[in-house]
Design a protein around this motif. Sequence first.
Motif, PDB file in Angstrom:
ATOM      1  N   GLU A  26       0.844  -1.196   0.000  1.00 49.30           N
ATOM      2  CA  GLU A  26       0.000   0.000   0.000  1.00 49.30           C
ATOM      3  C   GLU A  26       0.874   1.239   0.000  1.00 49.30           C
ATOM      4  OE1 GLU A  26      -3.951   1.534   2.438  1.00 49.30           O
ATOM      5  OE2 GLU A  26      -2.678  -0.009   3.336  1.00 49.30           O
ATOM      6  N   THR A  27       0.428   2.238  -0.761  1.00 50.58           N
ATOM      7  CA  THR A  27       1.018   3.573  -0.715  1.00 50.58           C
ATOM      8  C   THR A  27      -0.128   4.531  -0.399  1.00 50.58           C
ATOM      9  OG1 THR A  27       0.638   4.119  -3.055  1.00 50.58           O
ATOM     10  CG2 THR A  27       2.684   2.913  -2.526  1.00 50.58           C
ATOM     11  N   ASP A  28       0.147   5.814  -0.449  1.00 47.79           N
ATOM     12  CA  ASP A  28      -0.923   6.781  -0.212  1.00 47.79           C
ATOM     13  C   ASP A  28      -2.037   6.669  -1.247  1.00 47.79           C
ATOM     14  OD1 ASP A  28       0.348   7.799   2.009  1.00 47.79           O
ATOM     15  OD2 ASP A  28       1.204   9.520   0.956  1.00 47.79           O
ATOM     16  N   ARG A  29      -1.682   6.279  -2.508  1.00 48.27           N
ATOM     17  CA  ARG A  29      -2.671   6.285  -3.582  1.00 48.27           C
ATOM     18  C   ARG A  29      -2.983   4.928  -4.193  1.00 48.27           C
ATOM     19  NH1 ARG A  29      -1.764  10.661  -7.974  1.00 48.27           N
ATOM     20  NH2 ARG A  29       0.102   9.470  -8.439  1.00 48.27           N
ATOM     21  N   VAL A  30      -2.237   3.896  -3.811  1.00 48.07           N
ATOM     22  CA  VAL A  30      -2.365   2.578  -4.453  1.00 48.07           C
ATOM     23  C   VAL A  30      -2.461   1.499  -3.380  1.00 48.07           C
ATOM     24  CG1 VAL A  30      -1.159   0.902  -5.940  1.00 48.07           C
ATOM     25  CG2 VAL A  30      -1.079   3.344  -6.492  1.00 48.07           C
ATOM     26  N   ILE A  31      -3.237   0.466  -3.673  1.00 49.38           N
ATOM     27  CA  ILE A  31      -3.357  -0.677  -2.777  1.00 49.38           C
ATOM     28  C   ILE A  31      -3.218  -1.957  -3.593  1.00 49.38           C
ATOM     29  CG2 ILE A  31      -5.896  -0.751  -2.904  1.00 49.38           C
ATOM     30  CD1 ILE A  31      -5.781  -1.418   0.179  1.00 49.38           C
ATOM     31  N   ALA A  32      -2.615  -2.981  -2.976  1.00 43.70           N
ATOM     32  CA  ALA A  32      -2.441  -4.280  -3.624  1.00 43.70           C
ATOM     33  C   ALA A  32      -2.922  -5.363  -2.668  1.00 43.70           C
ATOM     34  CB  ALA A  32      -0.976  -4.501  -3.988  1.00 43.70           C
ATOM     35  N   PHE A  33      -3.696  -6.309  -3.201  1.00 48.60           N
ATOM     36  CA  PHE A  33      -4.249  -7.366  -2.365  1.00 48.60           C
ATOM     37  C   PHE A  33      -4.429  -8.634  -3.197  1.00 48.60           C
ATOM     38  CE2 PHE A  33      -7.458  -4.477  -3.945  1.00 48.60           C
ATOM     39  CZ  PHE A  33      -8.343  -5.299  -4.604  1.00 48.60           C
ATOM     40  N   HIS A  34      -4.451  -9.778  -2.513  1.00 49.96           N
ATOM     41  CA  HIS A  34      -4.643 -11.052  -3.193  1.00 49.96           C
ATOM     42  C   HIS A  34      -6.018 -11.115  -3.840  1.00 49.96           C
ATOM     43  CE1 HIS A  34      -1.019 -13.183  -1.878  1.00 49.96           C
ATOM     44  NE2 HIS A  34      -1.148 -12.513  -0.743  1.00 49.96           N
ATOM     45  N   ASP A  35      -6.068 -11.637  -5.069  1.00 45.57           N
ATOM     46  CA  ASP A  35      -7.331 -11.851  -5.771  1.00 45.57           C
ATOM     47  C   ASP A  35      -8.105 -12.962  -5.065  1.00 45.57           C
ATOM     48  OD1 ASP A  35      -9.169 -13.008  -7.914  1.00 45.57           O
ATOM     49  OD2 ASP A  35      -8.343 -11.272  -8.954  1.00 45.57           O
ATOM     50  N   ILE A  45      -4.136  -8.134  -7.091  1.00 42.22           N
ATOM     51  CA  ILE A  45      -4.738  -6.967  -7.739  1.00 42.22           C
ATOM     52  C   ILE A  45      -4.009  -5.725  -7.237  1.00 42.22           C
ATOM     53  CG2 ILE A  45      -6.844  -5.553  -7.928  1.00 42.22           C
ATOM     54  CD1 ILE A  45      -7.094  -8.287  -9.284  1.00 42.22           C
ATOM     55  N   VAL A  46      -3.604  -4.860  -8.165  1.00 42.95           N
ATOM     56  CA  VAL A  46      -2.996  -3.573  -7.815  1.00 42.95           C
ATOM     57  C   VAL A  46      -3.876  -2.498  -8.430  1.00 42.95           C
ATOM     58  CG1 VAL A  46      -0.932  -2.130  -7.903  1.00 42.95           C
ATOM     59  CG2 VAL A  46      -0.699  -4.633  -7.843  1.00 42.95           C
ATOM     60  N   THR A  47      -4.347  -1.573  -7.594  1.00 47.29           N
ATOM     61  CA  THR A  47      -5.316  -0.590  -8.064  1.00 47.29           C
ATOM     62  C   THR A  47      -5.170   0.735  -7.334  1.00 47.29           C
ATOM     63  OG1 THR A  47      -7.695  -0.254  -8.466  1.00 47.29           O
ATOM     64  CG2 THR A  47      -7.097  -1.368  -6.429  1.00 47.29           C
ATOM     65  N   PRO A  48      -5.478   1.833  -8.003  1.00 48.85           N
ATOM     66  CA  PRO A  48      -5.560   3.098  -7.266  1.00 48.85           C
ATOM     67  C   PRO A  48      -6.665   2.986  -6.212  1.00 48.85           C
ATOM     68  CG  PRO A  48      -5.520   3.509  -9.630  1.00 48.85           C
ATOM     69  CD  PRO A  48      -5.715   2.032  -9.440  1.00 48.85           C
ATOM     70  N   LYS A  49      -6.485   3.661  -5.106  1.00 48.19           N
ATOM     71  CA  LYS A  49      -7.510   3.654  -4.057  1.00 48.19           C
ATOM     72  C   LYS A  49      -8.767   4.378  -4.514  1.00 48.19           C
ATOM     73  CE  LYS A  49      -4.321   3.288  -0.197  1.00 48.19           C
ATOM     74  NZ  LYS A  49      -3.799   3.949   1.011  1.00 48.19           N
ATOM     75  N   SER A  50      -8.611   5.366  -5.348  1.00 53.51           N
ATOM     76  CA  SER A  50      -9.743   6.129  -5.870  1.00 53.51           C
ATOM     77  C   SER A  50     -10.267   5.482  -7.142  1.00 53.51           C
ATOM     78  CB  SER A  50      -9.307   7.564  -6.176  1.00 53.51           C
ATOM     79  OG  SER A  50     -10.278   8.216  -6.966  1.00 53.51           O
ATOM     80  N   GLY A  51     -11.567   5.466  -7.309  1.00 52.85           N
ATOM     81  CA  GLY A  51     -12.187   4.910  -8.507  1.00 52.85           C
ATOM     82  C   GLY A  51     -12.393   5.924  -9.612  1.00 52.85           C
ATOM     83  N   ASP A  52     -11.546   6.937  -9.680  1.00 47.98           N
ATOM     84  CA  ASP A  52     -11.716   8.008 -10.654  1.00 47.98           C
ATOM     85  C   ASP A  52     -11.505   7.567 -12.101  1.00 47.98           C
ATOM     86  OD1 ASP A  52     -12.243   9.743  -8.578  1.00 47.98           O
ATOM     87  OD2 ASP A  52     -10.194  10.528  -8.501  1.00 47.98           O
ATOM     88  N   TYR A  53     -10.807   6.450 -12.308  1.00 44.91           N
ATOM     89  CA  TYR A  53     -10.494   6.004 -13.669  1.00 44.91           C
ATOM     90  C   TYR A  53     -11.066   4.617 -13.906  1.00 44.91           C
ATOM     91  CZ  TYR A  53      -7.458   9.986 -13.376  1.00 44.91           C
ATOM     92  OH  TYR A  53      -6.975  11.256 -13.205  1.00 44.91           O
ATOM     93  N   ARG A  54     -11.801   4.486 -14.979  1.00 45.28           N
ATOM     94  CA  ARG A  54     -12.497   3.244 -15.318  1.00 45.28           C
ATOM     95  C   ARG A  54     -11.539   2.165 -15.813  1.00 45.28           C
ATOM     96  NH1 ARG A  54     -17.513   1.703 -17.323  1.00 45.28           N
ATOM     97  NH2 ARG A  54     -17.410   0.257 -19.060  1.00 45.28           N
ATOM     98  N   ASP A  55     -10.542   2.543 -16.609  1.00 44.79           N
ATOM     99  CA  ASP A  55      -9.640   1.560 -17.198  1.00 44.79           C
ATOM    100  C   ASP A  55      -8.258   2.169 -17.394  1.00 44.79           C
ATOM    101  OD1 ASP A  55      -9.646   3.009 -19.704  1.00 44.79           O
ATOM    102  OD2 ASP A  55     -11.539   2.030 -20.190  1.00 44.79           O
ATOM    103  N   VAL A  56      -7.325   1.355 -17.859  1.00 39.98           N
ATOM    104  CA  VAL A  56      -5.935   1.793 -17.956  1.00 39.98           C
ATOM    105  C   VAL A  56      -5.757   2.928 -18.968  1.00 39.98           C
ATOM    106  CG1 VAL A  56      -5.204   0.048 -19.635  1.00 39.98           C
ATOM    107  CG2 VAL A  56      -3.539   0.984 -18.005  1.00 39.98           C
ATOM    108  N   ALA A  57      -6.539   2.948 -20.031  1.00 33.67           N
ATOM    109  CA  ALA A  57      -6.422   4.035 -21.007  1.00 33.67           C
ATOM    110  C   ALA A  57      -6.830   5.364 -20.376  1.00 33.67           C
ATOM    111  CB  ALA A  57      -7.266   3.740 -22.243  1.00 33.67           C
TER     112      ALA A  57
END
Length: 120
Positions: A26-35, A45-57
């Motif tokens: 975990e960082t301030d903006r990213v979290i990683a956890f087992h699928d 799974i590694v993902t931003p904590k905020s859901g502001d972006y739908r996909d990688v593009a």
Amino acid sequence: MSEPVERPTIFERIAAREIPARIVAETDRVIAFHDIAPKAPVHVIVTPKSGDYRDVAALAAGDPGLLAEVVEVARGVASELGDGDYRLVFNTGPGGGQTVFHVHAHVLAGGLEEASLAGA
């Protein structure tokens, strides 16, 4: 056709500790956890904590620094939980297998010959 996004997303709820998960980084903006349905011996799974972006593009266009942070956390997870060799997969859109419309990467390591990411 665009899929509706429920807010907060399941990943935002995991980051807020509303839903339990086996967090590995975990960082301030990213979290990683087992699928919860692993497709390889290491599947995180590694993902931003905020859901502001739908996909990688959308993330690449909107916040390339955050995308770089997601990739860096993924690299660290693969190094810590595996031997450093890994696949990093971003599913984009329903036809690409994306089922959670909050950008996220799958870190897969070990036994990848048979790993499939349909429906992730």
